[in-house]
Write a protein that holds these residues in place. Structure first.
Motif, PDB file in Angstrom:
ATOM      1  N   VAL A  93      49.836  53.566  44.100  1.00 14.19           N
ATOM      2  CA  VAL A  93      49.992  53.243  42.714  1.00 14.19           C
ATOM      3  C   VAL A  93      49.198  54.041  41.617  1.00 14.19           C
ATOM      4  O   VAL A  93      47.924  53.520  41.822  1.00 14.19           O
ATOM      5  CB  VAL A  93      50.047  51.834  42.334  1.00 14.19           C
ATOM      6  N   SER A  94      49.608  55.169  41.131  1.00 10.87           N
ATOM      7  CA  SER A  94      48.859  55.835  40.165  1.00 10.87           C
ATOM      8  C   SER A  94      48.952  55.152  38.755  1.00 10.87           C
ATOM      9  O   SER A  94      49.986  54.321  38.304  1.00 10.87           O
ATOM     10  CB  SER A  94      49.002  57.101  40.091  1.00 10.87           C
ATOM     11  N   GLY A  95      47.799  55.156  37.758  1.00 12.26           N
ATOM     12  CA  GLY A  95      47.612  54.439  36.545  1.00 12.26           C
ATOM     13  C   GLY A  95      47.670  52.925  37.113  1.00 12.26           C
ATOM     14  O   GLY A  95      48.374  52.035  36.237  1.00 12.26           O
ATOM     15  N   GLY A  96      47.169  52.527  38.226  1.00 11.69           N
ATOM     16  CA  GLY A  96      47.171  51.030  38.485  1.00 11.69           C
ATOM     17  C   GLY A  96      46.198  50.353  38.313  1.00 11.69           C
ATOM     18  O   GLY A  96      46.234  48.935  38.674  1.00 11.69           O
ATOM     19  N   ALA A  97      45.275  50.400  37.176  1.00  9.02           N
ATOM     20  CA  ALA A  97      44.333  49.702  36.758  1.00  9.02           C
ATOM     21  C   ALA A  97      44.546  48.846  35.571  1.00  9.02           C
ATOM     22  O   ALA A  97      43.791  48.274  34.967  1.00  9.02           O
ATOM     23  CB  ALA A  97      43.082  50.409  36.649  1.00  9.02           C
ATOM     24  N   THR A  99      37.253  46.753  38.839  1.00  6.29           N
ATOM     25  CA  THR A  99      37.358  45.232  38.649  1.00  6.29           C
ATOM     26  C   THR A  99      38.623  44.697  39.370  1.00  6.29           C
ATOM     27  O   THR A  99      38.668  43.606  40.131  1.00  6.29           O
ATOM     28  CB  THR A  99      37.525  45.167  37.105  1.00  6.29           C
ATOM     29  N   VAL A 100      39.708  45.607  39.112  1.00  2.00           N
ATOM     30  CA  VAL A 100      41.140  45.095  39.825  1.00  2.00           C
ATOM     31  C   VAL A 100      40.884  45.080  41.376  1.00  2.00           C
ATOM     32  O   VAL A 100      41.302  44.002  42.007  1.00  2.00           O
ATOM     33  CB  VAL A 100      41.971  46.014  39.507  1.00  2.00           C
ATOM     34  N   ALA A 101      40.341  46.241  41.928  1.00  5.80           N
ATOM     35  CA  ALA A 101      39.929  46.010  43.360  1.00  5.80           C
ATOM     36  C   ALA A 101      39.039  45.009  43.849  1.00  5.80           C
ATOM     37  O   ALA A 101      39.345  44.544  45.028  1.00  5.80           O
ATOM     38  CB  ALA A 101      39.328  47.510  43.750  1.00  5.80           C
ATOM     39  N   GLU A 102      37.984  44.607  43.314  1.00  4.49           N
ATOM     40  CA  GLU A 102      37.074  43.604  43.546  1.00  4.49           C
ATOM     41  C   GLU A 102      37.965  42.185  43.596  1.00  4.49           C
ATOM     42  O   GLU A 102      37.839  41.423  44.541  1.00  4.49           O
ATOM     43  CB  GLU A 102      35.873  43.619  42.814  1.00  4.49           C
ATOM     44  N   GLU A 103      38.725  41.986  42.524  1.00  2.00           N
ATOM     45  CA  GLU A 103      39.330  40.756  42.425  1.00  2.00           C
ATOM     46  C   GLU A 103      40.553  40.717  43.745  1.00  2.00           C
ATOM     47  O   GLU A 103      40.525  39.711  43.932  1.00  2.00           O
ATOM     48  CB  GLU A 103      40.325  40.883  41.030  1.00  2.00           C
ATOM     49  N   LEU A 104      41.305  41.750  43.851  1.00  2.00           N
ATOM     50  CA  LEU A 104      42.373  41.756  44.903  1.00  2.00           C
ATOM     51  C   LEU A 104      41.814  41.847  46.422  1.00  2.00           C
ATOM     52  O   LEU A 104      42.626  41.589  47.315  1.00  2.00           O
ATOM     53  CB  LEU A 104      43.254  42.990  44.607  1.00  2.00           C
ATOM     54  N   GLY A 105      40.580  42.212  46.477  1.00  2.71           N
ATOM     55  CA  GLY A 105      40.290  42.275  48.060  1.00  2.71           C
ATOM     56  C   GLY A 105      40.602  43.467  48.736  1.00  2.71           C
ATOM     57  O   GLY A 105      41.068  44.327  48.411  1.00  2.71           O
TER      58      GLY A 105
END
Length: 259
Positions: free
Chosen positions: A12-16, A46-52
């Motif tokens: 997913v691009s522009g996925g943040a 931030t998004v990556a850390e939250e989703l694991g």
């Protein structure tokens, strides 16, 4: 959205942020794995850390051929496969009349919003060709890809071009089991709204009032559509351009009232 098949892997691009982030969250919620590509390193982390562990964060510029090739290959190596992509990254560019738009600003918008889609389609289709199961790609155009957006000459040109690329990719991809579709959001509550409201000033509220449903779209609503198009439930759907705009495209500019 419930998962009806085995987990898939998507880029997913522009996925943040905005529609891209909402789509990432829905894909992860249904059990899929997602490579998130974005230029905003802070928001991406931030998004990556939250989703694991179901996500892979990849900072990249979608207008760079080398970076698109690198990130796509990285996603394939990390997850072991790639089942499709949501090519959503875009910038609005400056809100100016066509006569005020500089060639440099025009080129920058085209590079990200149109060249970036071309590169993303090309690399994703290369990886999906010959895959053991059918692949799916969804691209974000805009209502501005179907009509004209005052103050958005470069963005409008790019989003019209995106629709042409999607249709071409759908025709070429069909023989390889690759479906390619396009969503065309209207007014949606994303970071794009701040510069849009600044450009239109006192008329900004009137734009929303003119939408037949009387409100802006929620990014999660566009994400639901993107997730459907990525899924097997849309298995006979390709080359489509689907507005998600609260009825704006269907409405007549000649109406004198909402009743």
């Amino acid at each position: 959205m419930p998962q009806t098949t085995s987990p898939r892997t998507f880029l997913v691009s522009g996925g943040a942020s905005g529609i891209g982030e909402a789509t990432v969250r829905q894909l992860v919620a249904r059990g899929d794995r997602v490579a998130i590509v974005d230029r905003d390193a802070v928001r991406l982390a931030t998004v990556a850390e939250e989703l694991g562990v179901q996500v892979l964060a990849l900072e990249a510029d979608v207008s760079s051929e080398q970076e698109v090739e690198k990130t796509t290959a990285h996603a394939v190596r990390h997850f072991g496969c790639l089942d499709g992509a949501f090519l959503n990254a875009a910038v609005p560019g400056p809100f100016q009349s066509l006569m005020q738009t500089s060639a440099a600003d025009f080129d920058r918008v085209i590079a990200i919003d149109l060249r970036g889609v071309f590169l993303g389609l090309r690399e994703t289709m290369r990886h999906l060709t010959g895959a053991s199961r059918a692949g799916s790609i969804v691209v974000t155009s805009s209502l501005a890809g179907l009509t004209a957006g005052r103050g958005l000459a470069a963005y409008t040109a790019a989003k019209h071009g995106v629709i042409g690329l999607v249709r071409n990719a759908a025709v070429e991809g069909a023989a390889h089991g690759i479906r390619v579709n396009c969503i065309a959001p209207g007014l949606t509550d994303t970071p794009l709204q701040a510069p849009l409201r600044e450009f239109h000033g006192a008329q900004a509220d009137a734009l929303q009032a003119q939408v037949p449903l009387g409100r802006m779209g929620d990014p999660r609503e566009a994400a639901e559509l993107a997730c459907f198009l990525l899924s097997d439930a849309a298995g006979y759907l390709t080359g489509a351009v689907i507005p998600i705009d609260g009825g704006a495209l269907a409405d007549s500019p000649l109406r004198t009232s909402k009743n």
